[in-house]
Enzyme design. Structure first.
Site, PDB file in Angstrom:
ATOM      1  N   GLU A 191       0.854  -1.179   0.000  1.00 33.70           N
ATOM      2  CA  GLU A 191       0.000   0.000   0.000  1.00 33.70           C
ATOM      3  C   GLU A 191       0.893   1.233   0.000  1.00 33.70           C
ATOM      4  O   GLU A 191       2.084   1.155   0.336  1.00 33.70           O
ATOM      5  CB  GLU A 191      -0.934   0.015   1.217  1.00 33.70           C
ATOM      6  CG  GLU A 191      -0.232   0.178   2.535  1.00 33.70           C
ATOM      7  CD  GLU A 191      -1.179   0.107   3.732  1.00 33.70           C
ATOM      8  OE1 GLU A 191      -2.306  -0.380   3.557  1.00 33.70           O
ATOM      9  OE2 GLU A 191      -0.780   0.533   4.828  1.00 33.70           O
ATOM     10  N   ARG A 285      -9.036  -7.224  19.993  1.00 28.03           N
ATOM     11  CA  ARG A 285      -8.525  -7.593  21.318  1.00 28.03           C
ATOM     12  C   ARG A 285      -8.245  -6.316  22.099  1.00 28.03           C
ATOM     13  O   ARG A 285      -8.394  -5.210  21.579  1.00 28.03           O
ATOM     14  CB  ARG A 285      -7.225  -8.395  21.179  1.00 28.03           C
ATOM     15  CG  ARG A 285      -6.171  -7.652  20.333  1.00 28.03           C
ATOM     16  CD  ARG A 285      -4.843  -8.350  20.315  1.00 28.03           C
ATOM     17  NE  ARG A 285      -3.931  -7.813  19.330  1.00 28.03           N
ATOM     18  CZ  ARG A 285      -3.211  -6.708  19.452  1.00 28.03           C
ATOM     19  NH1 ARG A 285      -3.313  -5.982  20.548  1.00 28.03           N
ATOM     20  NH2 ARG A 285      -2.394  -6.312  18.500  1.00 28.03           N
TER      21      ARG A 285
END
Length: 627
Positions: A191, A285
């Site tokens: 990217e 998480r």
């Protein structure tokens, strides 16, 4: 109802979850590897189950062993912490199928965010801004620089910045190999890379009844090797551009809603200085840096994770953010030697109680090569960002840390840096400002160590230490700090200390030396251990006057700087190499380290192969002169 929680993790995060569980009246269960048998978190648990072995692949990544431990110890819930199996959908499925409560998000949410490639497509469809993904074949000169990233996992593993098109194939291969080793999945993508971007993330908390909180943002832009070093809440950039906040929160809530998220999670964005931001990933998480959000909101995120897993409803709105919190990660590493991890016995560890310390270690702990090198997170909170930064820097400098080198001098330097205090904290911080920080005056510390050593040696009553009745050679001692050796020469006469420089000795004892240096009194606290002398924040290794011949190695030998695993070998015996050419790669403490040729020559010996475990000081290869 949850009554007993097993934490499928170790160290600092296990202690953190246990602390909240105890406050809720829940019993706690630990799992521990052989290397962790004496770790503080094991003793703090109500019950603990041994996972034989040391490497994560033998222990904390063995989901079936962790679940078996929970069942044997009578736990009815599993908290994954962060890292290891925390974002492994298969582990979450197995926990649920075993009849245990999973204190984490739904399995489908973990799966959908497990691939960075697929998660970006999902986020784009949900209206969340994203940076376009590039396949390696699509990358052109106009796209440079690009970031090669592992599709699975995180923590900076499998990431490479590429500025030249010719380097792309090699960096893709290296990133893929690292990702395969770390996550079992070698898939990578590219990217566009923003060299000076800002890493902004939003804490998400959602219940099973449709309420989604965006609980403030954090900035984690100062990083080394794509891993965070300093984290704070709120973000200095967002404080400067307050119109960003509602847009960030809206994007984060859209991301959570798109995957029907439940529990605590973090949506990470890369932002530019104008306030434009793009989705990076969603961590399904609890984050390492969650304490800064807790400090600025008054929430206990672990308590809320447990409550949500038990079916509780969240209030309609989260509490507001008040004040400012900064967290630094105290690593056992040498920033000035390519962030090389440090291992050994932590003889003494003490940090002022005026700040929050989330630590996995205590005095006497052993820092092993098998796991992450983070010793503790040190967090300060207050009304004013500048005051918090300065207070935290002072606490770090006054901390007593004996036994392993750390990055604490670098952290204090960052916190006092004008650019940091101005809020200019992009991901290019170290590239722009260098890697500063000093542990103090090593030369004076070496002198103090020598004088303390002399003070501890026996002498006839009434005779000054080092005294001679005729003019004599000076006393000599040598100490090493990192790669630098300091040679100390001094004499003690009836007129006092004779040494280079304007230095007078006021008093000396085995644990304390008082000097006057250029008219300024300075106190040096000294602690001596086997093979180590700690003078304030400076760790000195005594250099023996005579070297044991059996410990000498041949010229051109490349020795392991730390215990670790050889993950790749790039040369063969007889191959001609150039100075600085990578020969092999070691993995230790979740970081990859390159072992390069010290000079032009020929590989005369190659003593290791991929997958081999090596100890510190082992001769890996020998590079000799060309015939």
């Amino acid at each position: 109802m949850i009554t007993s929680v097993l934490v499928a993790n170790r160290g600092e995060i296990a202690r953190r979850v246990f602390r909240t569980a105890r406050s809720l009246g829940l019993s706690t269960v630990a799992v521990y590897s052989t290397a962790d048998a004496d770790s503080p978190y094991v003793d703090e648990a109500d019950a603990a189950v041994h996972l034989p072995g040391n490497a994560p692949g033998e222990t904390y990544l063995r989901g079936e062993l962790v679940i078996e431990a929970a069942l044997r110890a009578g736990a009815d819930a599993v908290h994954p912490g962060y890292g290891f199996l925390s974002e492994n959908a298969g582990f979450a499925v197995a926990v649920i199928e075993a009849g245990l409560t999973w204190i984490g998000p739904p399995v489908d949410a973990i799966s959908s965010m497990g691939s960075k490639i697929e998660s970006k497509k999902l986020m784009a469809a949900a209206g969340v801004p994203v940076l376009a993904e590039l396949t390696p074949a699509e990358v052109s000169e106009a796209d440079l620089p690009v970031l090669v990233k592992a599709s699975a996992g995180g923590g900076g593993r499998g990431m490479r910045v590429v500025s030249r098109l010719a380097d792309l194939p090699g960096e893709i291969e290296a990133a893929s190999a690292e990702a395969l080793s770390a996550f079992g999945d070698g898939t990578v993508f590219c990217e566009r890379y923003l060299p000076s971007g800002r890493h902004i993330e939003v804490q998400i908390l959602a219940d099973q009844h449709g309420t989604i909180w965006a609980v403030g943002e954090r900035e984690c832009s100062i990083q080394r090797r794509h891993q965070k070093v300093v984290e704070e809440a709120p973000s200095p950039l967002v404080e400067r551009i307050p119109s960003m906040r509602p847009l960030l929160f809206d994007a984060a809530r859209k991301a959570a809603a798109a995957i029907s998220y439940v529990g605590a999670g973090t949506v990470e964005f890369l932002a530019d200085e104008d306030g434009n931001f793009y989705f990076l990933e969603m961590n399904t998480r609890l984050q390492v840096e969650h304490p800064v959000t807790e400090e600025t909101t008054g929430l206990d995120l672990v308590e809320l994770q447990i409550a949500v897993a038990d079916g509780a409803r969240l209030p309609a709105e989260p509490p507001p953010t008040v004040g400012h919190a900064i967290e630094v990660r105290l690593y056992a590493e040498d920033p000035h030697r390519d962030w090389q991890p440090q291992t050994g016995v932590l003889h003494k560890f003490q940090v002022d109680s005026s700040v929050r310390v989330d630590s996995g270690v205590e005095s006497g702990s052993v820092v092993s090569p098998y796991y992450d090198s983070m010793l503790a997170k040190v967090i300060a909170y207050g009304a004013d960002r500048t005051a918090v930064a300065r207070r935290l820097a002072g606490v770090l400098e006054r901390a007593t840390i004996h036994g392993v080198g750390t990055n604490r001098a670098l952290l204090a330097w960052i916190l006092r840096h004008p650019a940091f205090l101005a809020g200019d904290t992009d991901t290019a911080f170290f590239a722009t400002h260098g890697i500063g920080g000093s542990s103090g005056s090593e030369e004076l510390s070496a002198l103090a160590a020598a004088l303390a050593d002399a003070a501890g040696r026996g002498r006839p009553v009434g005779v000054p230490r080092g005294w001679r009745n005729v003019a004599s050679q000076p006393q000599r001692k040598s100490y090493r700090v990192g790669e630098t050796t300091y040679d100390v020469e001094y004499r003690l006469t009836r007129d006092g200390l004779v040494v280079a420089g304007n230095i007078q000795l006021v008093e000396s004892a085995p644990d304390r030396v008082l000097l006057v240096v250029d008219g300024v009194r300075r106190v040096f606290e000294v602690a001596a251990y086997d093979g180590l002398v700690c003078v304030g924040p400076v760790n000195l290794i005594p250099v023996p006057r005579f070297v044991d011949p059996s410990r000498q190695v041949a010229a051109g030998s490349l020795v392991a700087p730390m215990p670790g695993t050889v993950i790749r070998v790039g040369v063969q015996v007889g191959e001609v190499v150039k100075q600085g050419q990578p020969l092999l790669w070691l993995e230790a403490m979740k970081m990859e380290h390159t072992i390069a040729a010290p000079a032009d020559g020929v590989v005369g010996e190659l003593n290791v192969e991929a997958g081999q475990q090596v100890e510190v000081g082992a001769v890996l290869a020998v590079v000799g002169e060309e015939a």
